[in-house]
Design a protein around this motif. Structure first.
Motif, PDB file in Angstrom:
ATOM      1  N   ILE A 297       1.017  -1.101   0.020  1.00 54.11           N
ATOM      2  CA  ILE A 297      -0.138   0.054  -0.141  1.00 54.11           C
ATOM      3  C   ILE A 297       1.020   1.162  -0.105  1.00 54.11           C
ATOM      4  O   ILE A 297       2.059   1.099   0.249  1.00 54.11           O
ATOM      5  CB  ILE A 297      -0.786  -0.117   1.318  1.00 54.11           C
ATOM      6  N   SER A 298       0.100   2.182  -0.221  1.00 55.53           N
ATOM      7  CA  SER A 298       1.195   3.551  -0.391  1.00 55.53           C
ATOM      8  C   SER A 298       1.512   4.146   1.001  1.00 55.53           C
ATOM      9  O   SER A 298       0.862   3.869   1.850  1.00 55.53           O
ATOM     10  CB  SER A 298       0.186   4.568  -1.455  1.00 55.53           C
ATOM     11  N   PRO A 299       2.680   4.946   0.945  1.00 60.59           N
ATOM     12  CA  PRO A 299       2.942   5.616   2.305  1.00 60.59           C
ATOM     13  C   PRO A 299       1.940   6.186   2.906  1.00 60.59           C
ATOM     14  O   PRO A 299       1.537   6.353   4.211  1.00 60.59           O
ATOM     15  CB  PRO A 299       4.051   6.447   2.097  1.00 60.59           C
ATOM     16  N   GLU A 300       1.155   7.064   1.905  1.00 60.89           N
ATOM     17  CA  GLU A 300       0.070   7.654   2.501  1.00 60.89           C
ATOM     18  C   GLU A 300      -1.111   7.022   3.075  1.00 60.89           C
ATOM     19  O   GLU A 300      -1.762   7.484   4.233  1.00 60.89           O
ATOM     20  CB  GLU A 300      -0.671   8.585   1.326  1.00 60.89           C
ATOM     21  N   LYS A 301      -1.474   5.955   2.458  1.00 65.35           N
ATOM     22  CA  LYS A 301      -2.417   5.037   3.134  1.00 65.35           C
ATOM     23  C   LYS A 301      -2.080   4.421   4.401  1.00 65.35           C
ATOM     24  O   LYS A 301      -2.848   4.329   5.448  1.00 65.35           O
ATOM     25  CB  LYS A 301      -2.738   3.667   1.965  1.00 65.35           C
ATOM     26  N   LEU A 302      -0.919   3.839   4.386  1.00 66.94           N
ATOM     27  CA  LEU A 302      -0.185   3.478   5.550  1.00 66.94           C
ATOM     28  C   LEU A 302      -0.448   4.350   6.619  1.00 66.94           C
ATOM     29  O   LEU A 302      -0.596   4.168   7.907  1.00 66.94           O
ATOM     30  CB  LEU A 302       1.109   3.123   5.289  1.00 66.94           C
ATOM     31  N   LYS A 303       0.109   5.618   6.586  1.00 70.76           N
ATOM     32  CA  LYS A 303      -0.012   6.660   7.535  1.00 70.76           C
ATOM     33  C   LYS A 303      -1.456   7.121   8.044  1.00 70.76           C
ATOM     34  O   LYS A 303      -1.806   7.155   9.217  1.00 70.76           O
ATOM     35  CB  LYS A 303       0.615   8.049   6.827  1.00 70.76           C
ATOM     36  N   GLN A 304      -2.190   7.058   7.231  1.00 68.62           N
ATOM     37  CA  GLN A 304      -3.757   7.027   7.381  1.00 68.62           C
ATOM     38  C   GLN A 304      -4.188   6.036   8.385  1.00 68.62           C
ATOM     39  O   GLN A 304      -5.053   6.195   9.323  1.00 68.62           O
ATOM     40  CB  GLN A 304      -4.829   7.143   6.088  1.00 68.62           C
ATOM     41  N   ILE A 305      -3.760   4.815   7.988  1.00 74.65           N
ATOM     42  CA  ILE A 305      -4.320   3.658   8.926  1.00 74.65           C
ATOM     43  C   ILE A 305      -3.654   3.877  10.287  1.00 74.65           C
ATOM     44  O   ILE A 305      -4.356   3.546  11.305  1.00 74.65           O
ATOM     45  CB  ILE A 305      -3.605   2.281   8.204  1.00 74.65           C
ATOM     46  N   ILE A 306      -2.315   4.208  10.267  1.00 73.40           N
ATOM     47  CA  ILE A 306      -1.795   4.435  11.480  1.00 73.40           C
ATOM     48  C   ILE A 306      -2.464   5.453  12.476  1.00 73.40           C
ATOM     49  O   ILE A 306      -2.543   5.221  13.625  1.00 73.40           O
ATOM     50  CB  ILE A 306      -0.259   4.706  11.214  1.00 73.40           C
ATOM     51  N   MET A 307      -2.733   6.646  11.817  1.00 69.91           N
ATOM     52  CA  MET A 307      -3.253   7.726  12.576  1.00 69.91           C
ATOM     53  C   MET A 307      -4.624   7.235  13.025  1.00 69.91           C
ATOM     54  O   MET A 307      -5.178   7.650  14.254  1.00 69.91           O
ATOM     55  CB  MET A 307      -3.477   8.855  11.468  1.00 69.91           C
ATOM     56  N   ASN A 308      -5.374   6.411  12.246  1.00 72.54           N
ATOM     57  CA  ASN A 308      -6.652   6.191  12.740  1.00 72.54           C
ATOM     58  C   ASN A 308      -6.546   5.100  13.670  1.00 72.54           C
ATOM     59  O   ASN A 308      -7.367   5.190  14.934  1.00 72.54           O
ATOM     60  CB  ASN A 308      -7.391   5.520  11.427  1.00 72.54           C
ATOM     61  N   ALA A 309      -5.807   4.135  13.522  1.00 69.26           N
ATOM     62  CA  ALA A 309      -5.727   3.194  14.603  1.00 69.26           C
ATOM     63  C   ALA A 309      -5.354   3.694  15.847  1.00 69.26           C
ATOM     64  O   ALA A 309      -5.603   3.413  17.077  1.00 69.26           O
ATOM     65  CB  ALA A 309      -4.625   1.943  14.234  1.00 69.26           C
ATOM     66  N   THR A 310      -4.281   4.783  15.890  1.00 69.72           N
ATOM     67  CA  THR A 310      -3.570   5.108  16.904  1.00 69.72           C
ATOM     68  C   THR A 310      -4.778   6.139  17.501  1.00 69.72           C
ATOM     69  O   THR A 310      -4.931   6.029  19.040  1.00 69.72           O
ATOM     70  CB  THR A 310      -2.529   6.288  16.650  1.00 69.72           C
ATOM     71  N   GLU A 311      -5.566   6.803  17.155  1.00 67.20           N
ATOM     72  CA  GLU A 311      -6.872   7.516  17.572  1.00 67.20           C
ATOM     73  C   GLU A 311      -7.624   6.693  18.158  1.00 67.20           C
ATOM     74  O   GLU A 311      -8.264   6.930  19.468  1.00 67.20           O
ATOM     75  CB  GLU A 311      -7.406   8.500  16.501  1.00 67.20           C
ATOM     76  N   THR A 312      -7.988   5.590  17.638  1.00 70.82           N
ATOM     77  CA  THR A 312      -9.048   4.573  17.988  1.00 70.82           C
ATOM     78  C   THR A 312      -8.658   3.860  19.330  1.00 70.82           C
ATOM     79  O   THR A 312      -9.387   3.961  20.434  1.00 70.82           O
ATOM     80  CB  THR A 312      -9.486   3.748  16.829  1.00 70.82           C
ATOM     81  N   LEU A 313      -7.335   3.430  19.180  1.00 71.51           N
ATOM     82  CA  LEU A 313      -6.843   2.849  20.505  1.00 71.51           C
ATOM     83  C   LEU A 313      -6.691   3.868  21.619  1.00 71.51           C
ATOM     84  O   LEU A 313      -7.045   3.401  22.888  1.00 71.51           O
ATOM     85  CB  LEU A 313      -5.447   2.422  20.230  1.00 71.51           C
ATOM     86  N   GLY A 314      -6.330   5.146  21.391  1.00 67.61           N
ATOM     87  CA  GLY A 314      -6.170   5.882  22.561  1.00 67.61           C
ATOM     88  C   GLY A 314      -7.433   6.353  23.131  1.00 67.61           C
ATOM     89  O   GLY A 314      -7.479   6.460  24.279  1.00 67.61           O
ATOM     90  N   GLU A 315      -8.580   6.292  22.279  1.00 72.32           N
ATOM     91  CA  GLU A 315      -9.939   6.684  22.807  1.00 72.32           C
ATOM     92  C   GLU A 315     -10.162   5.434  23.523  1.00 72.32           C
ATOM     93  O   GLU A 315     -10.749   5.637  24.876  1.00 72.32           O
ATOM     94  CB  GLU A 315     -11.042   7.011  21.579  1.00 72.32           C
ATOM     95  N   MET A 316     -10.248   4.229  23.150  1.00 68.20           N
ATOM     96  CA  MET A 316     -10.435   3.202  23.979  1.00 68.20           C
ATOM     97  C   MET A 316      -9.772   2.862  25.279  1.00 68.20           C
ATOM     98  O   MET A 316     -10.108   2.639  26.445  1.00 68.20           O
ATOM     99  CB  MET A 316     -10.267   1.789  23.125  1.00 68.20           C
ATOM    100  N   HIS A 317      -8.508   3.226  25.130  1.00 70.31           N
ATOM    101  CA  HIS A 317      -7.420   3.257  26.377  1.00 70.31           C
ATOM    102  C   HIS A 317      -7.998   4.314  27.316  1.00 70.31           C
ATOM    103  O   HIS A 317      -8.116   4.057  28.545  1.00 70.31           O
ATOM    104  CB  HIS A 317      -6.069   3.596  25.982  1.00 70.31           C
TER     105      HIS A 317
END
Length: 207
Positions: A23-43
């Motif tokens: 996948i593209s670096p932009e897509k990977l960055k988007q996934i990382i940011m989304n996962a980080t935000e989601t995990l942060g909220e659950m935490h």
């Protein structure tokens, strides 16, 4: 690991992860940011309820200590400790409920702090699997713990009510069902939707 540390950790493995993904670096960055935000909220939600639960349980235990003292004085005054021994049994059930609840809150919080892997995919898999196992364990534990807890509450605090044992059992069963349904509704609203987001991120990584 806190949210800021989590972001830093995943930023350091961004290049390595990109080499392993189609996948593209932009897509990977988007996934990382989304996962980080989601995990942060659950935490954050897990930490919040752990703190609220800890404060509530501390207050509850203080009330229980006062009840023990009152029942002991009453037993000494009436020259009978039969009622006091029954009170101790109910208190043991309630204290056990408090101990288990504190353990459950800590267990849930720990699920969203397991960010030590060197792979985003592995981290997401561990978190998703860990939470699903936790939620199953949560319901099994409280399926048995709630009835005992509600029974002890009725016998200890609702002294002006004199129902049959069958009525008490039915009441405890209803209270347990309502508690489990309310708990499921809360997790569905606050956690399951975010869990689905993590699963979508994982699917994108596995494409």
């Amino acid at each position: 690991m806190e949210l800021d540390e989590f972001k830093t950790h995943w930023n350091t493995i961004h290049d390595k992860e990109f080499q392993q993904q189609k996948i593209s670096p932009e897509k990977l960055k988007q996934i990382i940011m989304n996962a980080t935000e989601t995990l942060g909220e659950m935490h954050s939600k897990s930490i919040y309820w752990r703190k609220i639960g800890k404060f509530t349980i501390q207050f509850f235990i203080s009330v229980l200590a006062a009840v023990v003292l009152i029942e002991l004085i009453k037993g000494i005054y009436l020259h009978s400790l039969t009622g006091f021994m029954a009170t101790i049994v109910y208190l043991i059930i309630m204290v056990l409920y408090c101990i288990v609840t504190i353990w459950v809150y800590k267990k849930q919080e720990k699920i969203f702090t397991m960010y030590n892997g060197d792979s985003i995919k592995v981290t997401l898999k561990q978190t998703i699997t860990g939470f699903k196992r936790f939620y199953l364990m949560f319901n099994v534990i409280y399926l048995f713990l709630y009835p005992a807890f509600y029974y002890a509450v009725i016998k200890l605090f609702i002294t002006y009510w004199y129902p049959s044992i069958q009525t008490i059992f039915i009441t405890c069963a209803l209270a347990t069902a309502i508690s489990l349904i309310c708990g499921h509704w809360y997790y569905k609203v606050k956690f399951f939707k975010k869990l689905k987001s993590l699963e979508e991120n994982l699917e994108n990584l596995e494409c």
